[in-house]
Every structure is written in structure tokens, then in C-alpha cells.
Scaffold this motif. Structure first.
Motif, PDB file in Angstrom:
ATOM      1  N   SER A  37       0.831  -1.195   0.000  1.00 53.28           N
ATOM      2  CA  SER A  37       0.000   0.000   0.000  1.00 53.28           C
ATOM      3  C   SER A  37       0.872   1.254   0.000  1.00 53.28           C
ATOM      4  O   SER A  37       1.947   1.277   0.593  1.00 53.28           O
ATOM      5  CB  SER A  37      -0.909  -0.001   1.222  1.00 53.28           C
ATOM      6  OG  SER A  37      -1.706   1.165   1.253  1.00 53.28           O
ATOM      7  N   LEU A 127     -11.691  -3.465  -4.580  1.00 53.94           N
ATOM      8  CA  LEU A 127     -10.434  -2.810  -4.219  1.00 53.94           C
ATOM      9  C   LEU A 127     -10.150  -3.080  -2.745  1.00 53.94           C
ATOM     10  O   LEU A 127     -10.949  -2.756  -1.874  1.00 53.94           O
ATOM     11  CB  LEU A 127     -10.523  -1.302  -4.481  1.00 53.94           C
ATOM     12  CG  LEU A 127     -10.922  -0.905  -5.914  1.00 53.94           C
ATOM     13  CD1 LEU A 127     -10.994   0.612  -6.053  1.00 53.94           C
ATOM     14  CD2 LEU A 127      -9.967  -1.501  -6.938  1.00 53.94           C
ATOM     15  N   GLN A 128      -8.994  -3.683  -2.471  1.00 48.51           N
ATOM     16  CA  GLN A 128      -8.677  -4.121  -1.114  1.00 48.51           C
ATOM     17  C   GLN A 128      -7.849  -3.113  -0.322  1.00 48.51           C
ATOM     18  O   GLN A 128      -7.864  -3.136   0.909  1.00 48.51           O
ATOM     19  CB  GLN A 128      -7.908  -5.451  -1.182  1.00 48.51           C
ATOM     20  CG  GLN A 128      -8.651  -6.563  -1.894  1.00 48.51           C
ATOM     21  CD  GLN A 128      -7.826  -7.830  -2.000  1.00 48.51           C
ATOM     22  OE1 GLN A 128      -7.232  -8.283  -1.020  1.00 48.51           O
ATOM     23  NE2 GLN A 128      -7.768  -8.411  -3.188  1.00 48.51           N
ATOM     24  N   ASP A 129      -7.115  -2.274  -1.014  1.00 50.85           N
ATOM     25  CA  ASP A 129      -6.171  -1.373  -0.341  1.00 50.85           C
ATOM     26  C   ASP A 129      -6.467   0.098  -0.593  1.00 50.85           C
ATOM     27  O   ASP A 129      -5.694   0.958  -0.173  1.00 50.85           O
ATOM     28  CB  ASP A 129      -4.742  -1.679  -0.820  1.00 50.85           C
ATOM     29  CG  ASP A 129      -4.406  -3.149  -0.705  1.00 50.85           C
ATOM     30  OD1 ASP A 129      -4.509  -3.687   0.412  1.00 50.85           O
ATOM     31  OD2 ASP A 129      -4.053  -3.764  -1.738  1.00 50.85           O
ATOM     32  N   THR A 130      -7.555   0.392  -1.286  1.00 51.30           N
ATOM     33  CA  THR A 130      -7.867   1.770  -1.678  1.00 51.30           C
ATOM     34  C   THR A 130      -8.815   2.391  -0.658  1.00 51.30           C
ATOM     35  O   THR A 130      -9.903   1.876  -0.416  1.00 51.30           O
ATOM     36  CB  THR A 130      -8.483   1.805  -3.080  1.00 51.30           C
ATOM     37  OG1 THR A 130      -7.575   1.198  -4.009  1.00 51.30           O
ATOM     38  CG2 THR A 130      -8.765   3.231  -3.517  1.00 51.30           C
ATOM     39  N   THR A 150      -3.681   3.381  -1.892  1.00 49.98           N
ATOM     40  CA  THR A 150      -4.065   2.337  -2.839  1.00 49.98           C
ATOM     41  C   THR A 150      -2.881   1.390  -2.990  1.00 49.98           C
ATOM     42  O   THR A 150      -1.914   1.466  -2.233  1.00 49.98           O
ATOM     43  CB  THR A 150      -4.489   2.934  -4.191  1.00 49.98           C
ATOM     44  OG1 THR A 150      -5.084   1.915  -5.002  1.00 49.98           O
ATOM     45  CG2 THR A 150      -3.321   3.562  -4.931  1.00 49.98           C
ATOM     46  N   ASP A 154      -4.613  -3.098  -6.629  1.00 50.36           N
ATOM     47  CA  ASP A 154      -5.921  -2.461  -6.780  1.00 50.36           C
ATOM     48  C   ASP A 154      -6.044  -1.721  -8.100  1.00 50.36           C
ATOM     49  O   ASP A 154      -7.089  -1.768  -8.764  1.00 50.36           O
ATOM     50  CB  ASP A 154      -6.163  -1.488  -5.622  1.00 50.36           C
ATOM     51  CG  ASP A 154      -6.773  -2.167  -4.411  1.00 50.36           C
ATOM     52  OD1 ASP A 154      -6.835  -3.406  -4.390  1.00 50.36           O
ATOM     53  OD2 ASP A 154      -7.171  -1.441  -3.472  1.00 50.36           O
ATOM     54  N   HIS A 157      -6.578  -4.138 -10.898  1.00 46.66           N
ATOM     55  CA  HIS A 157      -7.955  -4.618 -10.882  1.00 46.66           C
ATOM     56  C   HIS A 157      -8.910  -3.550 -11.410  1.00 46.66           C
ATOM     57  O   HIS A 157      -9.796  -3.843 -12.234  1.00 46.66           O
ATOM     58  CB  HIS A 157      -8.344  -5.007  -9.453  1.00 46.66           C
ATOM     59  CG  HIS A 157      -9.770  -5.428  -9.309  1.00 46.66           C
ATOM     60  ND1 HIS A 157     -10.236  -6.648  -9.755  1.00 46.66           N
ATOM     61  CD2 HIS A 157     -10.855  -4.781  -8.778  1.00 46.66           C
ATOM     62  CE1 HIS A 157     -11.536  -6.745  -9.504  1.00 46.66           C
ATOM     63  NE2 HIS A 157     -11.928  -5.627  -8.915  1.00 46.66           N
TER      64      HIS A 157
END
Length: 260
Positions: A37, A127-130, A150, A154, A157
Motif C-alpha cells: 500500500s 479494491l482491497q487497499d484503496t 491504494t 488495486d 484490478h
């Protein structure tokens, strides 16, 4: 290509996160530090664009609807502020947010739908880290370490979904690509490419980061590429590195194949 890319990354004084993805096969050609991240800078404006259009679809809100802009909404790095606009259509704000990375436009749009909605939408999008934690030019929150973030994973994706046009209605999906293709900031991915390519992309930069991510459309291959540089001490040097990396990828994936 992969060896040369990794040699360039190793020679850099900065931290580099990078991906290259074949959009026809949905396969990563190169992935480097995908899950780390980092500060998103203005990259956060791309998922905001999708989220806002999704909200408009759900609420039957028209692109030509007018939003009010208070003078205290005006912030730096904004053509909206330069014009001292006190109202604007949604369409204009969405376009300015992307093609000139307009901060006033972004903040007005954030206020309309709210940070909670935006972050929930980012999560639903996969989105996992945004994460959006501050508005643009909120230096007080930034000084406290509260930033938007982000990851390369992400962004890969996100731009895959944009390319596949499976998130929004057909009309809005095409609009997203059209707006990204009208980007006016070309100091990085496009920097050393002499061909008149179609590139749907978004840049992001702060004093210590420089990013550029997008989709290259060509007769040889459609691919997405993202280069995200952190721990930057010289922004111009970082943008040159992004340009060199982009040229290596383009030369291998497009020029070499088109020359066959």
C-alpha cells in the motif's frame, strides 16, 4: 523485457511498484510489489469517477445537473478555482477531475456522495487497499499522517474492470474511457512514446510520490500498465523513470509485434 524492467527498478534510488497486464488474456506480464500500500495521490480520483457515476445511475441524476460551488470550496491546482466558478455541471466537474486532476471539482463531488459511500463502493468494486481518508489539499490531515492510499494490485484490478466495461451501464462505461483518454498530463507514461497512441490513464503526484496508470490500445495488443514510485526526492527524475519503463514495455509489446 522483464529482465530489463527489473534492472531499471534495481538501479532506481526510489521504491518502485509496477504491473503490466495483457488485457486480452487477463494475465500479468510483470508484477512488482503489487500488494504494498502507498499514498494514492490523485489516482484516487479514478475510483471516485466510477463511484459517482454509479450513484448517478442509481439515483437517476443527470450529467447536465448543476452543482453549487462555494468560494471556500476553491483550492489550489484547480481550473474551477481559477475561473472563480460558483456552479458547474456534474459532467464538467467529472471531466476536470480527471483530465487536469482538478482538486476543487474532486472535493465538490466528494461532498455530494460522502466519503463513507465512496469507501463502501471501492470495497464492493473489489479494491482491497484503496481508501479515501481526506479531501484534496487537506494539508492538516496529511500532516497528521492521514492520507488516501491504494496499491498496484488495486489499480490493476480497477483498470481491468474499466477495460472490460462491466461495472457501469454501456454508456457510462464508454464515458469513463473517453474521459481518461482525454488526459492532459503526459509527463510520464506517454513521455517518450513517439506514436500517437490511445492511452486512457491517470497520473498522481505529491512531493514524495509519482504515479501513472492506464490502458494502452493498439493493433498489436491492449495492455494496462501502472508505475507507482514512492520515497521520491526528485519528481522530475521519477517521471522520467516512469517514461523509460513505459517505453521499454511499449517497444516490446507493440513496436516489435507491429514490425513483424
Amino acid at each position: 523485457m522483464e529482465r530489463k524492467i527489473h534492472e531499471m527498478i534495481q538501479a532506481s534510488p526510489y521504491e518502485v511498484h509496477l504491473f503490466v497486464k495483457n488485457l486480452a488474456t487477463n494475465q500479468f506480464l510483470i508484477g512488482h510489489q503489487l500488494e504494498h500500500s502507498f499514498s494514492s495521490a490523485s489516482l484516487i480520483k479514478v475510483p471516485i469517477l466510477l463511484a459517482f457515476l454509479s450513484s448517478m445511475e442509481d439515483n437517476h441524476f443527470a450529467l447536465d445537473s448543476t452543482l453549487s460551488i462555494a468560494p471556500n470550496d476553491w483550492v489550489d491546482f484547480s481550473v474551477v478555482s481559477e475561473q472563480r466558478l460558483t456552479q458547474s455541471t456534474v459532467y464538467e466537474l467529472l471531466v476536470w477531475m480527471i483530465i487536469t486532476s482538478d482538486n476543487t471539482a474532486t472535493n465538490v463531488l466528494i461532498d455530494v456522495v460522502g466519503m463513507d459511500f465512496l469507501n463502501e463502493y471501492f470495497h464492493r468494486l473489489g479494491l482491497q487497499d484503496t481508501l479515501l481518508q481526506r479531501k484534496m489539499m487537506d494539508v492538516e490531515r496529511l500532516a497528521k499522517g492521514i492520507d488516501n492510499c491504494t496499491s498496484a494490485r488495486d489499480m490493476a484490478h480497477l483498470f481491468t474492470r474499466i477495460y472490460q466495461q462491466d461495472v457501469l451501464s454501456p454508456a457510462y462505461s464508454k464515458l469513463v474511457i473517453d474521459i481518461l483518454s482525454r488526459q492532459r498530463i503526459h509527463e510520464s507514461l506517454r513521455r517518450y512514446l513517439v506514436d500517437d497512441i490511445k492511452l486512457a490513464h491517470k497520473t498522481g503526484g505529491l512531493d514524495t510520490v509519482d504515479h501513472d496508470v492506464g490502458i494502452v490500445y493498439s493493433s498489436a495488443i491492449d495492455y494496462s500498465i501502472g508505475v507507482f514510485i514512492t520515497n521520491v526526492t526528485n519528481n522530475e527524475q521519477a517521471r522520467q523513470l516512469i517514461g523509460r519503463l513505459s517505453k521499454v514495455v511499449y517497444g516490446e509489446l507493440v513496436e516489435r509485434k507491429e514490425g513483424m
